[in-house]
Design a protein around this motif. Structure first.
Motif, PDB file in Angstrom:
ATOM      1  N   PRO A   1      20.994 -51.267  -6.687  1.00 38.81           N
ATOM      2  CA  PRO A   1      22.036 -51.672  -7.628  1.00 38.81           C
ATOM      3  C   PRO A   1      22.743 -50.499  -8.300  1.00 38.81           C
ATOM      4  N   ALA A   2      21.997 -49.439  -8.649  1.00 37.87           N
ATOM      5  CA  ALA A   2      22.608 -48.282  -9.321  1.00 37.87           C
ATOM      6  C   ALA A   2      23.625 -47.602  -8.420  1.00 37.87           C
ATOM      7  N   LEU A   3      23.286 -47.428  -7.144  1.00 39.42           N
ATOM      8  CA  LEU A   3      24.196 -46.745  -6.230  1.00 39.42           C
ATOM      9  C   LEU A   3      25.423 -47.600  -5.933  1.00 39.42           C
ATOM     10  N   VAL A   4      25.225 -48.877  -5.689  1.00 39.08           N
ATOM     11  CA  VAL A   4      26.366 -49.752  -5.408  1.00 39.08           C
ATOM     12  C   VAL A   4      27.257 -49.875  -6.643  1.00 39.08           C
ATOM     13  N   ALA A   5      26.643 -49.922  -7.835  1.00 38.57           N
ATOM     14  CA  ALA A   5      27.428 -49.976  -9.072  1.00 38.57           C
ATOM     15  C   ALA A   5      28.267 -48.704  -9.209  1.00 38.57           C
ATOM     16  N   ALA A   6      27.679 -47.561  -8.831  1.00 39.80           N
ATOM     17  CA  ALA A   6      28.412 -46.290  -8.903  1.00 39.80           C
ATOM     18  C   ALA A   6      29.581 -46.281  -7.922  1.00 39.80           C
ATOM     19  N   ILE A   7      29.368 -46.821  -6.743  1.00 35.74           N
ATOM     20  CA  ILE A   7      30.433 -46.897  -5.743  1.00 35.74           C
ATOM     21  C   ILE A   7      31.586 -47.758  -6.258  1.00 35.74           C
ATOM     22  N   ARG A   8      31.239 -48.763  -7.049  1.00 33.45           N
ATOM     23  CA  ARG A   8      32.257 -49.661  -7.620  1.00 33.45           C
ATOM     24  C   ARG A   8      32.919 -49.072  -8.868  1.00 33.45           C
ATOM     25  N   GLY A   9      32.470 -47.884  -9.271  1.00 33.26           N
ATOM     26  CA  GLY A   9      33.120 -47.214 -10.399  1.00 33.26           C
ATOM     27  C   GLY A   9      32.314 -47.132 -11.671  1.00 33.26           C
ATOM     28  N   ASN A  10      31.099 -47.708 -11.678  1.00 31.56           N
ATOM     29  CA  ASN A  10      30.254 -47.631 -12.864  1.00 31.56           C
ATOM     30  C   ASN A  10      29.104 -46.667 -12.587  1.00 31.56           C
ATOM     31  N   SER A  11      29.292 -45.415 -12.974  1.00 28.47           N
ATOM     32  CA  SER A  11      28.299 -44.386 -12.658  1.00 28.47           C
ATOM     33  C   SER A  11      27.202 -44.284 -13.709  1.00 28.47           C
ATOM     34  N   VAL A  12      27.290 -45.076 -14.789  1.00 33.66           N
ATOM     35  CA  VAL A  12      26.303 -45.002 -15.873  1.00 33.66           C
ATOM     36  C   VAL A  12      24.865 -45.204 -15.374  1.00 33.66           C
ATOM     37  N   PRO A  13      24.593 -46.217 -14.535  1.00 32.42           N
ATOM     38  CA  PRO A  13      23.205 -46.432 -14.088  1.00 32.42           C
ATOM     39  C   PRO A  13      22.593 -45.242 -13.361  1.00 32.42           C
ATOM     40  N   LEU A  14      23.413 -44.385 -12.765  1.00 36.34           N
ATOM     41  CA  LEU A  14      22.881 -43.246 -12.019  1.00 36.34           C
ATOM     42  C   LEU A  14      22.294 -42.179 -12.929  1.00 36.34           C
ATOM     43  N   ALA A  15      22.787 -42.102 -14.169  1.00 37.83           N
ATOM     44  CA  ALA A  15      22.368 -41.034 -15.079  1.00 37.83           C
ATOM     45  C   ALA A  15      20.862 -41.052 -15.338  1.00 37.83           C
ATOM     46  N   ASP A  16      20.294 -42.228 -15.490  1.00 40.78           N
ATOM     47  CA  ASP A  16      18.869 -42.337 -15.801  1.00 40.78           C
ATOM     48  C   ASP A  16      18.048 -42.863 -14.628  1.00 40.78           C
TER      49      ASP A  16
END
Length: 229
Positions: A189-204
């Protein structure tokens, strides 16, 4: 290859049903119902998968569980690598399905990041989040090692015990870190969310990879120490 495919399908199912429920109902501490529905979604999915693919791959669908099994001598290093890759691919596929469902259907994602984990519940503290994930994963993995032991006498109830244990750790952990106890479930979910433009989950994200793996290693060491020969 059948084991790896089973792990891929199982992990994708876990992400779709577990994270998908969180996205749909949210995890509002005031209401509480979102907590319980999400916890039940993750736990009941494990029960369903345990009785579906358990006889094929053991139904790890979690790199932390696979690490615990590896360290207690239940699988080879080669199998472990194959399992982890399959689980991560499954998690990405599951997150992709959720992105399509919620994107094409214009359904509001109540979590804001495809059910990704976060540290808001612990005040943004990575250390606190790490401790939470280590403790919860320890409890989850040691329960799995015990119930799947050759000496265990749980008959056909093993999958139910494991699923209910996951429900319990989610009930506590959702309000703290969203409950990972599963690096693949966090990674997809973190990587797919980042691909969609929400990079916040990747930070932690590292917290939800390191914490569960450390917790699993501690569980394996503890179980081997306590296990009667």
């Amino acid at each position: 290859m059948k084991k790896y495919l089973a792990e891929c399908i199982g992990t994708a199912t876990l992400v779709i049903l577990g994270c998908g429920t969180a996205m749909l109902v949210g995890c509002n501490a005031a209401a509480g119902s979102g907590y319980l529905l999400t916890a039940l979604a993750f736990g009941l999915t494990i029960v369903a998968m345990a009785y579906s693919i358990g006889n094929i791959s053991g139904c790890h669908i979690n790199p932390a569980v696979s690490l615990g099994v590896l360290l207690t001598g239940g699988m080879s290093a080669k199998e472990f690598v194959g399992y982890v890759i399959s689980q991560c691919v499954g998690a990405l596929a599951g997150a992709g399905v959720l992105a399509a469902i919620f994107g094409l259907g214009s359904v509001t994602d109540m979590t804001g990041g495809l059910g990704s984990n976060g540290l808001a519940g612990v005040g943004g503290s990575a250390l606190a989040g790490l401790v939470v994930e280590i403790v919860l994963t320890f409890i989850f993995v040691i329960a799995i090692l015990g119930v799947t032991s050759k000496k265990a006498n749980h008959g056909s109830f093993g999958g139910l015990v494991i699923g209910l244990t996951l429900v319990v750790v989610h009930i506590l952990g959702i309000g703290l870190t969203g409950t990972s106890v599963n690096p693949a479930r966090s990674f997809g979910p973190a990587l797919v969310a980042a691909i969609r433009g929400n990079s916040v989950p990747l930070a932690d994200l590292w917290v939800f990879i390191v914490g569960p793996l450390v917790g699993a290693a501690l569980a394996a060491f503890t179980y081997k120490t306590l296990e009667t020969k």
